[in-house]
Design an enzyme around this catalytic site. Structure first.
Site, short mmCIF file in Angstrom:
data_model
loop_
_atom_site.label_atom_id
_atom_site.label_comp_id
_atom_site.label_asym_id
_atom_site.label_seq_id
_atom_site.Cartn_x
_atom_site.Cartn_y
_atom_site.Cartn_z
N SER A 285 49.45 41.99 47.31
CA SER A 285 49.31 41.87 48.75
C SER A 285 50.46 42.58 49.46
CB SER A 285 49.20 40.40 49.15
OG SER A 285 48.75 40.25 50.47
N ASP B 248 37.40 41.76 48.85
CA ASP B 248 38.60 41.20 49.50
C ASP B 248 38.32 40.94 50.98
OD1 ASP B 248 41.12 40.57 50.46
OD2 ASP B 248 42.14 42.17 49.36
N HIS C 27 40.64 38.39 47.51
CA HIS C 27 42.05 38.78 47.54
C HIS C 27 42.79 38.33 46.28
CE1 HIS C 27 45.55 40.30 49.56
NE2 HIS C 27 46.18 39.16 49.50
#
Length: 811
Positions: free
Chosen positions: A671, A744, A778
């Site tokens: 991330s 995601d 994610h």
């Protein structure tokens, strides 16, 4: 320059050894056995204690689902992901077994009669703790089950009626009945998608500014709107212990429900049109209604409008009532907060927020309880003369808590804590909460003393403690503190003076377990659980917390893991995997604080870098990457310079310790850590390789702010450009592996970020590999995806880091 045939042949053979299978494969791969054994280790049960702590609920969670399960039909609408076959969430991993363990005797009791193919969730204890309800997700719906905690047996209470697509779905009443948000029995069949659109899709703005973060899975057309309304359509049901059902109130798009402490009233939030194509369901308009326990509407408390036009900044909020809740210490008294600044953080006001109350039967006018100079962040209740109100301000990291007198709102609040939320060394912690006669959480206190648990930040790392905090003189009295070489923290306080409590105790190679501690009696702590270490293969690895300085004198820290038996200075330096996640700070003093604990158990999650200690690497984990902007300066004005300085300091430290080989260091992150990785490879040649998972690489695709950046692209275009690795793709000379979940839905890290960045890298001749994991969000969930991710990372590290010298010699 001529290259000999021998070198060309060696290079071809070397590359072929690593990548013949890589370039040809199109199926999921598995990592080496040492990694696979760790990722497939059994899960540790999660635990919940009874009110007085005499027993504990142990919930054994299922392993990661298969990619086949993750690939089941999924409806993505209004920011939600729904399994249309169940009217529930599409990506939850259920509980597969439940046990009861007695705290004192250690007796362990298996709950009988559980579902034959368990996928349980929503565990909820009745107020008297004689029963527990839970949901069971099946292929075509969600049913409600009941556990009798006298006989330790479970039974199915209802058919598949539960609607669990949004918000809470189960509440216990004081008289041991259940309020369940059920699918509207008259909902009918799922709407059929039209074979052709009825017209164009139109959005229009009339001049009102509507800055918004980048969201995924939003409504896109009228059919999506129809589906959203269909799946939100609910009916509250009252269900007794025999499974008898009674409708409560009208049907509607029920967002959430909350029962008053005495069970007489309900707060019901009902979503209404117009829906939005710009924001998720959480920001759709809704009415807040107060119902009697039998479903009659008593009062419409508020009509909350569509939240599309919120001002910019992370301290911005909505207008109108929010935080609508019940006082925990009263039978039926509402409280809420209303912004006085129009929700705009840029407006200067002394009384920025006002907290109001309204008591049953809700016929009077709202009463002013307290004011806040910052954003209201909740109240912990005690009694009519004492409550603690929290206020926060994101941009300055303000964390303030004050004592208020609910019976006398004219009495000035007494500030007891005023600190930076980033300041670990001066964090007195959070109040201890205990259940009252209503089954609600209230403060544990004795007069002016409030009991607190703190993470215990210190230059040696976190050493948690239990204390009393005197609200008059603001002094702490530490009653108990974790001691090296263990990391131990209080899980539940069992008596009024906090002399008896349960802790979670662990060390580097000792699995966290629960202990019964009594500071008054002269008896040794008693171990309650005996969860085994699931990672025996790495039990002997070495772990150390190191501190070092950046070139500007800022103190940094990291946790270094090395293989069992490795001796710096005696053994050859190791290849290194450095894993990090940047954080922004408003103070150099706070940024330099040590975070985490060197004594915490070495837990290996699927996203952990620790797998590679089994492959002969040194791991530099939780490598601090602070970005500091003091006063009027914003941290991101200095992002690149400070990021590079952080990396240089970390590399110098691990090399000077005799652990790492400067020529063979990889950097990676997930991330924002992936964003960091790409930036480091754009602006330095410090690393042998990079691994970036599920990142954002072009900040112009998140133009209304990201992470802690509150300025918009139009307010600080140079910051957005300079912080975007995409802008400097032409400078990347270090091999980079990009991994991304193809589904995601995290704000800002849409898959297009990796796709466009990879195309930019490819266009400039960089060495890069892009791997999309089908149906993954994610964070990655399916066994196949996780194993393949680890295989990709291992191949990348082996080729470009561990064997970098051989690769260069072959060239």
């Amino acid at each position: 320059m001529k290259i000999s045939a021998t070198k060309i042949f060696a290079l071809v053979m070397f590359l072929g050894f690593f990548w013949t299978e890589v370039s040809a494969q199109s199926t999921y791969q598995s990592p080496p056995k040492s990694i696979a054994d760790l990722v497939n280790a059994p899960n540790t049960p999660s635990v919940r204690f009874s009110k007085n702590g005499d027993w504990m609920l142990m919930m054994e969670r299922a392993d990661n689902p298969s990619i086949e399960m993750l690939s089941q039909p999924e409806l993505k609408i209004a920011g939600m992901r729904i399994n249309p076959a169940t009217s529930g969430p599409s990506r939850e991993i259920g509980i597969e077994n439940i046990k009861i363990k007695k705290t004192q005797s250690g007796e362990e009791i298996q709950i009988t009669g559980l579902p034959s193919q368990p996928s349980m969730g929503g565990m909820s204890l009745s107020h008297d703790e004689k029963y527990m309800a839970f949901t069971q997700t099946e292929a075509d719906g969600i049913s409600l089950w009941l556990v009798d905690l006298n006989t330790y047996s479970a039974k199915k209470l209802t058919d598949k009626i539960v609607n669990d697509v949004y918000g809470n779905s189960i509440l216990w009443t004081p008289d041991n009945k259940l309020l369940v948000k059920a699918v509207n029995p008259n909902r009918g069949a799922i709407p059929i998608k039209p074979s052709a659109p009825s017209g164009p899709i139109i959005q229009e703005t009339t001049g009102d500014a509507a800055p918004s973060r980048t969201y995924q899975d939003l409504l896109e057309n009228s059919y999506d709107e129809t589906l959203f309304a269909y799946f939100m359509d609910s009916q509250l049901m009252e269900i007794d212990l025999d499974g008898n059902k009674k409708p409560i109130g009208p049907t509607g798009m029920i967002k959430s429900m909350d029962l008053s402490p005495d069970g007489s009233y309900l707060i019901v939030d009902l979503i209404k049109k117009p829906f939005s194509y710009l924001v998720p369901a959480s920001r759709f308009p809704y009415d807040v209604e107060i119902w009697s326990k039998d479903g009659k509407k008593i009062k419409e408390l508020a009509q909350i409008p569509l939240d599309e036009n919120r001002p910019t900044g992370f301290d911005a909020t909505v207008t109108g009532p929010r935080y609508i809740s019940w006082r925990a210490d009263k039978p039926a008294v509402l409280y809420w907060v209303e912004a006085q600044d129009g929700g705009d953080a840029r407006v200067e006001m002394e009384e920025r927020e006002i907290v109001y109350t309204l008591a049953a039967p809700f016929a009077g006018t709202k009463q002013k309880l307290a004011t806040s100079a910052y954003r209201f962040a909740g109240i912990d209740w005690s009694d009519d003369s004492f409550a603690i109100m929290s206020e926060r301000w994101s941009s300055s990291r303000k964390d303030m808590r004050s004592v208020i007198n609910p019976s006398d709102p004219s009495q000035a609040k007494q500030v007891i804590i005023d600190r930076s939320s980033d300041d670990l060394y001066n964090d007195p912690g959070d109040p201890v909460l205990v259940e009252n006669e209503f089954g609600e959480n209230e403060l544990l206190r004795k007069g002016d003393l409030v009991y607190m648990t703190s993470p215990g930040g210190s230059p040696e790392g976190n050493m948690p403690y239990l204390s009393t905090f005197n609200i008059k003189n603001k002094e702490e009295n530490i009653l108990w503190r974790s001691q090296a070489p263990y990391y131990e923290r209080v899980a539940k306080v069992l008596n009024d003076d906090a002399s008896e409590f349960i802790t979670i105790k662990e060390s580097t190679d000792i699995q966290p377990n629960y202990w019964l501690v009594n500071t008054k009696k002269r008896i040794a702590p008693q171990q309650i659980t005996y969860f085994e270490n699931p990672y025996e293969s790495i039990k002997g690895i070495q772990k150390q917390l190191v501190t070092y300085e950046r070139n500007d004198g800022l103190n940094l820290s990291a946790v270094i893991y090395t293989p069992e038996g490795f001796e710096p200075g005696k053994d050859a330096p190791l290849p290194v995997l450095m894993w990090a996640y940047p954080r922004e700070y408003k103070s150099k003093e706070v940024a330099s604080q040590v975070r985490g604990s060197q004594y915490a158990f070495t837990r290996v999650s699927s996203g952990s870098p620790l797998f590679w200690v089994t492959r002969g690497y040194a791991i530099m984990d939780r490598t601090e990457m602070p970005i500091v902007g003091e006063g009027d300066k914003e941290p991101n004005d200095y992002f690149i310079d400070q990021l590079v300085a952080n990396a240089e300091a970390a590399i110098d430290e691990i090399v000077e310790l005799g652990i790492g080989d400067r020529n063979r260091i990889a950097v990676g992150g997930h991330s924002y850590g992936a964003f960091m990785t790409a930036n480091l490879l754009s602006h330095t040649n410090l690393f042998a390789a990079g691994i970036a998972r599920s990142g954002a690489y072009n900040r112009t695709l998140t133009p209304f702010g990201f992470q802690y950046e509150q300025r918009t692209y139009w307010e600080a275009p140079e910051v957005y450009f300079n912080m975007s690795p995409f802008s400097f793709a032409h400078k990347v000379e270090t091999p980079i592996l990009l991994l991304h979940g193809q589904a995601d839905n995290n704000s800002g890290t849409f898959p297009i970020q990796s796709e466009r960045y990879y195309n930019a890298l490819k266009g400039h001749g960089a060495t890069a590999r892009l791997v999309f994991l089908p149906n993954e969000s994610h964070g990655y969930a399916a066994k196949e995806s996780i194993n393949h991710m680890l295989w990709e990372m291992d191949n990348w590290l082996e080729k470009y880091v561990k064997n970098k010298n051989e690769l260069e010699r072959a060239k």
